[in-house]
Design a protein around this motif. Structure first.
Motif, PDB file in Angstrom:
ATOM      1  N   ALA A 147      40.443 120.136  10.292  1.00 43.95           N
ATOM      2  CA  ALA A 147      39.596 120.950   8.912  1.00 43.95           C
ATOM      3  C   ALA A 147      38.567 120.080   8.806  1.00 43.95           C
ATOM      4  CB  ALA A 147      40.453 120.221   7.513  1.00 43.95           C
ATOM      5  N   GLY A 148      38.419 121.374   8.844  1.00 40.15           N
ATOM      6  CA  GLY A 148      36.097 121.396   8.648  1.00 40.15           C
ATOM      7  C   GLY A 148      35.776 122.922   7.613  1.00 40.15           C
ATOM      8  N   ARG A 159      44.728 115.028  -8.167  1.00 41.68           N
ATOM      9  CA  ARG A 159      45.591 115.040  -6.711  1.00 41.68           C
ATOM     10  C   ARG A 159      46.246 114.037  -7.074  1.00 41.68           C
ATOM     11  NH1 ARG A 159      40.307 115.066  -2.734  1.00 41.68           N
ATOM     12  NH2 ARG A 159      42.075 115.230  -1.067  1.00 41.68           N
ATOM     13  N   VAL A 212      36.687 126.980   4.897  1.00 45.36           N
ATOM     14  CA  VAL A 212      37.485 124.898   5.594  1.00 45.36           C
ATOM     15  C   VAL A 212      38.493 126.302   6.295  1.00 45.36           C
ATOM     16  CG1 VAL A 212      38.418 122.910   5.327  1.00 45.36           C
ATOM     17  CG2 VAL A 212      36.536 124.001   3.572  1.00 45.36           C
ATOM     18  N   GLU A 229      35.293 117.023  16.606  1.00 45.91           N
ATOM     19  CA  GLU A 229      36.220 115.994  16.198  1.00 45.91           C
ATOM     20  C   GLU A 229      36.611 115.552  17.001  1.00 45.91           C
ATOM     21  OE1 GLU A 229      38.474 116.933  12.399  1.00 45.91           O
ATOM     22  OE2 GLU A 229      35.958 117.931  10.674  1.00 45.91           O
ATOM     23  N   ALA A 282      50.570 121.478   0.952  1.00 42.68           N
ATOM     24  CA  ALA A 282      49.408 121.144   1.650  1.00 42.68           C
ATOM     25  C   ALA A 282      50.020 121.923   2.867  1.00 42.68           C
ATOM     26  CB  ALA A 282      49.359 120.088   1.900  1.00 42.68           C
ATOM     27  N   ILE A 283      49.387 123.111   2.731  1.00 39.19           N
ATOM     28  CA  ILE A 283      48.549 123.757   4.202  1.00 39.19           C
ATOM     29  C   ILE A 283      49.146 123.000   5.793  1.00 39.19           C
ATOM     30  CG2 ILE A 283      46.745 124.398   4.769  1.00 39.19           C
ATOM     31  CD1 ILE A 283      46.939 127.030   4.906  1.00 39.19           C
ATOM     32  N   ALA A 284      48.358 122.456   5.230  1.00 41.71           N
ATOM     33  CA  ALA A 284      48.506 121.513   6.865  1.00 41.71           C
ATOM     34  C   ALA A 284      50.562 121.306   6.879  1.00 41.71           C
ATOM     35  CB  ALA A 284      47.858 119.772   6.795  1.00 41.71           C
ATOM     36  N   GLU A 294      34.931 123.212  15.167  1.00 48.14           N
ATOM     37  CA  GLU A 294      35.193 121.658  14.603  1.00 48.14           C
ATOM     38  C   GLU A 294      36.004 121.008  15.333  1.00 48.14           C
ATOM     39  OE1 GLU A 294      35.808 119.878  11.636  1.00 48.14           O
ATOM     40  OE2 GLU A 294      33.760 121.387  10.611  1.00 48.14           O
ATOM     41  N   SER A 331      46.458 114.244   9.405  1.00 50.02           N
ATOM     42  CA  SER A 331      46.998 115.800   9.071  1.00 50.02           C
ATOM     43  C   SER A 331      46.747 116.903  10.661  1.00 50.02           C
ATOM     44  CB  SER A 331      46.390 115.419   7.212  1.00 50.02           C
ATOM     45  OG  SER A 331      46.342 116.917   7.208  1.00 50.02           O
ATOM     46  N   GLN A 354      41.213 110.347   8.419  1.00 53.02           N
ATOM     47  CA  GLN A 354      39.853 110.112   7.992  1.00 53.02           C
ATOM     48  C   GLN A 354      40.807 108.838   6.892  1.00 53.02           C
ATOM     49  OE1 GLN A 354      38.478 112.694   4.544  1.00 53.02           O
ATOM     50  NE2 GLN A 354      38.458 113.954   6.901  1.00 53.02           N
ATOM     51  N   PHE A 359      40.360 120.690  -4.186  1.00 54.01           N
ATOM     52  CA  PHE A 359      39.570 119.379  -3.368  1.00 54.01           C
ATOM     53  C   PHE A 359      38.506 119.228  -2.608  1.00 54.01           C
ATOM     54  CE2 PHE A 359      44.388 118.630  -4.799  1.00 54.01           C
ATOM     55  CZ  PHE A 359      44.076 118.266  -5.887  1.00 54.01           C
ATOM     56  N   PRO A 360      37.695 118.788  -2.461  1.00 53.53           N
ATOM     57  CA  PRO A 360      37.140 117.776  -3.945  1.00 53.53           C
ATOM     58  C   PRO A 360      36.291 119.073  -4.936  1.00 53.53           C
ATOM     59  CG  PRO A 360      35.526 117.962  -1.717  1.00 53.53           C
ATOM     60  CD  PRO A 360      36.237 118.712  -1.080  1.00 53.53           C
ATOM     61  N   ILE A 420      41.449 125.518   8.650  1.00 52.15           N
ATOM     62  CA  ILE A 420      42.356 124.478   8.749  1.00 52.15           C
ATOM     63  C   ILE A 420      43.155 124.656  10.134  1.00 52.15           C
ATOM     64  CG2 ILE A 420      43.847 124.442   7.422  1.00 52.15           C
ATOM     65  CD1 ILE A 420      44.250 121.808   7.236  1.00 52.15           C
ATOM     66  N   GLN A 449      45.388 128.784   1.588  1.00 53.96           N
ATOM     67  CA  GLN A 449      45.486 128.935   0.391  1.00 53.96           C
ATOM     68  C   GLN A 449      44.143 128.146   0.028  1.00 53.96           C
ATOM     69  OE1 GLN A 449      46.530 124.387   0.559  1.00 53.96           O
ATOM     70  NE2 GLN A 449      48.077 124.281  -0.868  1.00 53.96           N
ATOM     71  N   TRP A 481      42.440 125.223  -2.767  1.00 47.23           N
ATOM     72  CA  TRP A 481      42.126 123.908  -2.424  1.00 47.23           C
ATOM     73  C   TRP A 481      41.427 123.085  -3.245  1.00 47.23           C
ATOM     74  CZ3 TRP A 481      46.424 120.844  -1.112  1.00 47.23           C
ATOM     75  CH2 TRP A 481      46.267 119.330  -1.173  1.00 47.23           C
TER      76      TRP A 481
HETATM   77  N1  NAD Z   1      45.448 121.570   1.877  1.00 46.17           N
HETATM   78  C1  NAD Z   1      45.497 120.558   3.291  1.00 46.17           C
HETATM   79  O1  NAD Z   1      46.477 120.815   3.526  1.00 46.17           O
HETATM   80  C2  NAD Z   1      44.045 120.037   3.814  1.00 46.17           C
HETATM   81  C3  NAD Z   1      43.822 119.026   5.026  1.00 46.17           C
HETATM   82  C4  NAD Z   1      43.577 118.396   5.205  1.00 46.17           C
HETATM   83  C5  NAD Z   1      41.943 118.807   5.147  1.00 46.17           C
HETATM   84  N2  NAD Z   1      41.842 119.572   3.401  1.00 46.17           N
HETATM   85  C6  NAD Z   1      40.695 119.704   2.753  1.00 46.17           C
HETATM   86  O2  NAD Z   1      39.899 119.717   3.692  1.00 46.17           O
HETATM   87  C7  NAD Z   1      38.444 119.853   3.233  1.00 46.17           C
HETATM   88  C8  NAD Z   1      37.507 119.533   4.907  1.00 46.17           C
HETATM   89  O3  NAD Z   1      37.971 119.351   5.814  1.00 46.17           O
HETATM   90  P1  NAD Z   1      37.430 117.943   5.747  1.00 46.17           P
HETATM   91  O4  NAD Z   1      36.438 116.679   4.864  1.00 46.17           O
HETATM   92  O5  NAD Z   1      37.356 116.736   7.176  1.00 46.17           O
HETATM   93  O6  NAD Z   1      35.706 118.570   6.307  1.00 46.17           O
HETATM   94  P2  NAD Z   1      34.257 117.875   7.728  1.00 46.17           P
HETATM   95  O7  NAD Z   1      34.922 117.770   8.876  1.00 46.17           O
HETATM   96  O8  NAD Z   1      33.868 119.672   7.409  1.00 46.17           O
HETATM   97  O9  NAD Z   1      33.499 117.253   7.255  1.00 46.17           O
HETATM   98  C9  NAD Z   1      33.587 117.330   5.401  1.00 46.17           C
HETATM   99  C10 NAD Z   1      31.689 117.242   5.784  1.00 46.17           C
HETATM  100  O10 NAD Z   1      31.349 118.305   5.945  1.00 46.17           O
HETATM  101  C11 NAD Z   1      30.413 118.229   5.288  1.00 46.17           C
HETATM  102  N3  NAD Z   1      30.102 119.629   4.166  1.00 46.17           N
HETATM  103  C12 NAD Z   1      29.177 121.218   5.107  1.00 46.17           C
HETATM  104  N4  NAD Z   1      30.096 122.057   4.631  1.00 46.17           N
HETATM  105  C13 NAD Z   1      30.745 121.632   3.147  1.00 46.17           C
HETATM  106  C14 NAD Z   1      30.607 121.753   1.878  1.00 46.17           C
HETATM  107  N5  NAD Z   1      30.671 123.688   1.432  1.00 46.17           N
HETATM  108  N6  NAD Z   1      31.485 121.716   1.058  1.00 46.17           N
HETATM  109  C15 NAD Z   1      31.211 119.566   1.513  1.00 46.17           C
HETATM  110  N7  NAD Z   1      30.856 118.895   2.323  1.00 46.17           N
HETATM  111  C16 NAD Z   1      30.881 120.073   3.174  1.00 46.17           C
HETATM  112  C17 NAD Z   1      29.638 117.215   4.241  1.00 46.17           C
HETATM  113  O11 NAD Z   1      28.707 116.158   4.645  1.00 46.17           O
HETATM  114  C18 NAD Z   1      31.487 116.135   4.713  1.00 46.17           C
HETATM  115  O12 NAD Z   1      30.843 115.001   3.962  1.00 46.17           O
HETATM  116  C19 NAD Z   1      38.531 118.597   2.706  1.00 46.17           C
HETATM  117  O13 NAD Z   1      37.608 119.100   1.356  1.00 46.17           O
HETATM  118  C20 NAD Z   1      40.135 118.856   2.499  1.00 46.17           C
HETATM  119  O14 NAD Z   1      40.386 118.028   1.072  1.00 46.17           O
HETATM  120  C21 NAD Z   1      42.625 120.111   2.867  1.00 46.17           C
END
Ligand code: NAD
Ligand code: MG
Length: 344
Positions: A224-225, A134, A196, A244, A325-327, A240, A221, A212, A262-263, A198, A258, A260
């Protein structure tokens, strides 16, 4: 939900942004990779002549370049074999390598986690350091970052799928590491990714970015969700954004996707979306986002030029996600489209 989509304009233009491929080499490499996933003996033979990216407890082995960037240290298999012998590891560890790609020279690329060996001893032998992906991802180039992200995701999947969720019995992997089979029921498990969405939302003049509380200082950023079970891409995007920031989308256009790591392992589906300029009042859900704001083209353009993140004590500045990052891609595309429109 159907009522929402009656007014939603969706533009799919997925043919842009295809990764560059060199003539016929791409097809032969794709077919070679597919054969290695299906044929354990062929995969073992490819491993003997392949390159291996080492990981230690999911952190990749990296070397610093003279320009201050990082590069992975892909070792030829015979070098890894010698290192393992010198550290008194038995030869079976090498067979736990997982196939992650194929070089343009048709050499198979693998990753291997040596987490059971002494970290410092391996680092000394290989002249590199195991670093958290990361933190280091943003100092790597695109192709290398992608391979390491894939390697980390696959290694983690193997570590967490050693038992069948139906029978509780051990699962066994194929040589490529592209699947695991339950020794008792024969159920086949494949690596999973969570979809996910975005989205970069625009009101025509400004774009919407959120943060966040866990983000680095100053970073905003695209929203995303995670997709819910049964949802389409556009349903997830609308939900989403509604959840949000309390906005209703007017149109959606697909940009690119893309992987990704993490996590866990996500497939990020990147889109642009618009809202009516008459309905831009944000109602931020503070359980999800610390803040969300509209940013002008000028603010985003200058933020794209910032090269180092703000430190503690610096005046607050907008800091955008890095190139990998795709963002970042979505934000850059939005800026380019605004500049092109103003030139027309
Ligand atoms: N690559 C990029 O440019 C970029 C930019 C922004 C976010 N992200 C990624 O996008 C992902 C999602 O964004 P977010 O955190 O806003 O999501 P989100 O708005 O959906 O909120 C996260 C919550 O969703 C719930 N959830 C539902 N399904 C889940 C699953 N399969 N795995 C984990 N949690 C789940 C959990 O309660 C978690 O706390 C994150 O992992 C983040 O790392 C990547
Ligand atoms: Mg979110």
């Amino acid at each position: 939900m159907a009522a929402v989509f009656r007014h939603l304009r969706i533009i799919l233009c997925a043919t842009k942004c295809l990764p560059s491929r060199c003539c016929s080499g791409f097809i032969s490499r794709a077919r070679y990779m597919n054969r290695l996933k299906e044929d354990d003996e062929a995969c073992l033979a490819a491993l003997q002549n392949g390159h291996i990216f080492l990981f230690h407890r999911l952190s990749p082995l990296l070397q610093r370049t003279e320009r201050g960037t990082l590069k992975p240290a892909p070792l030829v298999t015979s070098d890894v074999q010698s290192v393992l012998q010198r550290l008194s590891s038995d030869g079976s560890l090498l067979k736990r390598s997982v196939l992650i790609g194929c070089s343009k020279q048709n050499q198979a690329l693998f990753c291997l986690d040596v987490g059971e060996l002494d970290q410092v001893a391996v680092e000394e032998q290989c002249e590199g350091n195991f670093m958290d992906l990361r933190k280091s991802l943003f100092l790597l180039t695109g192709a290398e970052a992608h391979l390491l992200a894939k390697g980390k995701a696959l290694l983690r999947w193997h570590q967490t799928n050693r038992f069948c969720s139906a029978t509780g019995q051990p699962t066994h992997r194929n040589q490529a590491g592209s699947q695991r089979v339950c020794s008792s029921s024969g159920i086949v498990y494949y690596p999973l990714m969570s979809p996910v969405v975005i989205v970069l939302v625009s009101d025509g003049k400004r774009c919407l970015l959120g943060r966040q509380s866990s983000f680095p200082r100053g970073m905003y950023s695209a929203l995303a969700g995670f997709c819910d079970m049964g949802e389409s891409l556009e349903e997830a995007l609308c939900r989403e954004v509604a959840e949000e920031v309390g906005l209703e989308l007017q149109s959606i256009s697909y940009s690119s996707s893309q992987h990704w790591p993490f996590p866990h392992s996500s497939l990020m589906l990147g889109c642009h979306a618009s809202v009516s300029p008459a309905h831009t009042q944000l109602q931020v859900d503070h359980t999800e986002l610390e803040d969300a704001r509209w940013f002008s083209l000028e603010e985003v353009t200058s933020a794209l030029k910032v090269k180092t993140p703000p430190s503690r004590g610096d005046p607050p500045i907008l800091w955008l996600p890095p190139k990998q990052a795709i963002a970042h891609r979505l934000i850059t595309e939005w800026v380019q489209s605004k500049v092109q429109n103003s030139e027309c």
